[in-house]
Write an enzyme that holds these catalytic residues in place. Sequence first.
Site, PDB file in Angstrom:
ATOM      1  N   TYR A   1       0.832  -1.206   0.000  1.00 38.72           N
ATOM      2  CA  TYR A   1       0.000   0.000   0.000  1.00 38.72           C
ATOM      3  C   TYR A   1       0.867   1.256   0.000  1.00 38.72           C
ATOM      4  CZ  TYR A   1      -3.186   3.667   1.420  1.00 38.72           C
ATOM      5  OH  TYR A   1      -3.892   4.848   1.470  1.00 38.72           O
TER       6      TYR A   1
ATOM      7  N   ARG B   1       1.528   8.067  12.904  1.00 34.58           N
ATOM      8  CA  ARG B   1       1.004   9.248  13.604  1.00 34.58           C
ATOM      9  C   ARG B   1      -0.520   9.300  13.561  1.00 34.58           C
ATOM     10  NH1 ARG B   1       1.838  14.362  10.220  1.00 34.58           N
ATOM     11  NH2 ARG B   1       0.042  13.345   9.241  1.00 34.58           N
TER      12      ARG B   1
ATOM     13  N   ARG C   1     -10.660   3.322   7.814  1.00 33.81           N
ATOM     14  CA  ARG C   1      -9.645   2.837   6.863  1.00 33.81           C
ATOM     15  C   ARG C   1      -8.289   2.960   7.539  1.00 33.81           C
ATOM     16  NH1 ARG C   1      -8.423   5.033   2.270  1.00 33.81           N
ATOM     17  NH2 ARG C   1      -8.222   3.128   1.068  1.00 33.81           N
TER      18      ARG C   1
ATOM     19  N   PHE D   1      14.385  20.217  -1.259  1.00 28.20           N
ATOM     20  CA  PHE D   1      13.017  19.740  -1.474  1.00 28.20           C
ATOM     21  C   PHE D   1      12.840  18.320  -0.948  1.00 28.20           C
ATOM     22  CE2 PHE D   1      10.227  17.166  -4.186  1.00 28.20           C
ATOM     23  CZ  PHE D   1       9.015  17.807  -4.011  1.00 28.20           C
TER      24      PHE D   1
END
Length: 741
Positions: free
Chosen positions: A501, A548, A558, A623
Amino acid sequence: MATTTVTTTNGDAPPAPQASAGAKWDGTSMTQTDMMEKDTVLVLDDDDNVIGSESKRGSHEFSAAAPRGVLHRAFSVFLFDESTGELLLQQRASSKITFPNVWTNTCCSHPLHGMDPPEVDGPEEVKNGTTPGVKNAAIRKLDHELGIPAGQVPAEKFKFLTRLHYWAADTVTHGKKSPWGEHEIDYVLFHVVPSKSSLTVKPHPDEVDDVAWVSKSRLLEMMADPNLLFSPWFRLIAQRWLLPEGGWWDDLKRTMETDECCDYGTIARFDPPEEHMGGGGDAGPYLEDKGSSGETIKVEVEGDATKKQGAYGKIKTHKESKLTQLARLDEVWSAVSLLYVTPLKSNLESDHVKSKYNADDLAFCDEILCKVSRSFAAVIRQLPPTLLVDVLIFYLVLRALDTVEDDMTAFESNEIKIGHLLNFHKTALADPDWSMDGVGEGDERRLLQNFPKCHSVYAALDEKSRRVVADITQRMAAGMAEFVGKDLGQGTADVPQYNRYCHFVAGLVGEGLSRLFAASGLESPSLAKELHLSDQMGLFLQKTNIIRDYLEDYVDGRAFWPQSVWKKYSPSGDLGYFANQSDEEAKRMSLRCLNELVTDALELAPDCLSYLSKLRCAEVFRFCAIPQVMAIATLDKCYDNPDVFTGVVKIRKGLSCRLILDTNDFAGVHSTFYAFAGSIAAKARKAERAGAEGAQDPGLERTIKACEAVRELTEDEAGRRGAARTARWVVPAAAAAAAVP
């Protein structure tokens, strides 16, 4: 314009999450006191979102600290005889602690955490009216209180009608300063049997003193009798919906076979009559300002449209006090510096950007980016002009796709949602006029409604970038579709599925970014081939978020914590077991589970550092690095922290600013990773020393090993930067603990 409109319906919902090894609740072997101490109710916010748990005792105690107890979920069953139209009433036993001796509806009680079958309903089950959780609870309690076998009241025959939010101190029983009361959002359930002769009724003497089948006229006579007491919740339901002319009782066929009496989108709110105000906390009117206690107030519960979808924004956020944050002068200075002295430079106004893209459409994309992800907006804007817009659009396209996947109520079926996901790259990225309405909330919904503006900018990207965006979008959508049909109410099945996932929703993002970096010419072409490292970098961020967001995801129905991990620590076999932080054993086991998952994520850190070492453009490095340092700081915040199970934990804003300012080069990143790995190791060693005197957590050795691997990799660069200085602002207490032999 080719617009797809999606509307919420009352169609069939996916089945409720099933716990494979749920709690074996046996009311026949429990006293009233046992149930007060051991039953774990669902704690709610005012919008009926499950935000935690509490013992039955703790939720019903009215005191100065909690004048109306703790708001929790309840249900009220009304069982009718179809042949006579009579309603079955019960008189609550004199041994009941709250509201003894009162007459009330057939059965009223609470869904609980950790039951099998599960009794926790999420927003989607409420919105579509299926509510399997409260129906499971109703079946359990009908058997317990009245001896009605489950087979005589099948779940599919219950009709969920509406909800009411009320409170009442039990002052009639315990006096004006009563220590007991109710504060509930009550689900009203109707059930009709062909004849009372087909029903077995054997009341439990500790629960029920008497029962009676009554007609509407007989109930009116009873309620007019001053010698009889009725529960406050029953009086509210009866006066508002049951007894009025044309009410629910007058036409049971209409009530049971149509949705004319159903209201799933609002909650009626009631303050109690005067005799039920007061209690141990001297509680007075509370729910809404109204002219008299007999009026009802209807309040929409769809949520604030400005909030993000799902449970986001509905769960308590644990924050440090402003005084504590202001006391960290270095973080205050960092915040001031980032805002006014050395803010991240935006390249959106560069000539390259202004000459290539439609100004109005790009302005919308920039504005919506800030709304849906303020944290990413600044680091995207500071990218070089030849890469900035490519990454911005890549992010917005995937955010739009994610909004479709996340909406649990907008689509009539999973098949329809899967169709939208699988065709997203053909519709959203191929049709310049495509948009979608009725999906998502707040700014995510606005993003889909105004998607043609995003497409305008996407169409102006270089062909190489468009190919990357389209390819990743298609593959991510296929992965999301794979999981749409899975029951994730209790998390992913195991660690491989958990990793899969995370790969689809984050690892592919890492791959796409690497390919965009290479296509821009700012990074080496070889970076596009670093598929493993790109994937691991994405997994590190996604796993941190999943850890978290335990409570948000569980409330939303979910969840993603792998069952092969958490079931080792949950004796009830239910993921909600960990939310019961008032139970010391549940708290201890929840922390062990949490720490194992933090360790699993921490083991990805070496690959993240390896990926960062391959970057040569300073802006690209920043970034990529800023989210990584935020992630390890969040893992440190979560490790061994029980707050994860009662709300959302976040690192301090001042610390975030400090991390951003320090993330300019490899030495700064290594210094941060070194310090936070040291902090986690210190906590693990402290727990290890404590465990020497009691039950030892077998996972501590793995945690310490993972921390040592990170510190070994970062020690040299951190030393050159001055890790000792960093450790002082990151983890002074943990650093001290680590020094204890």
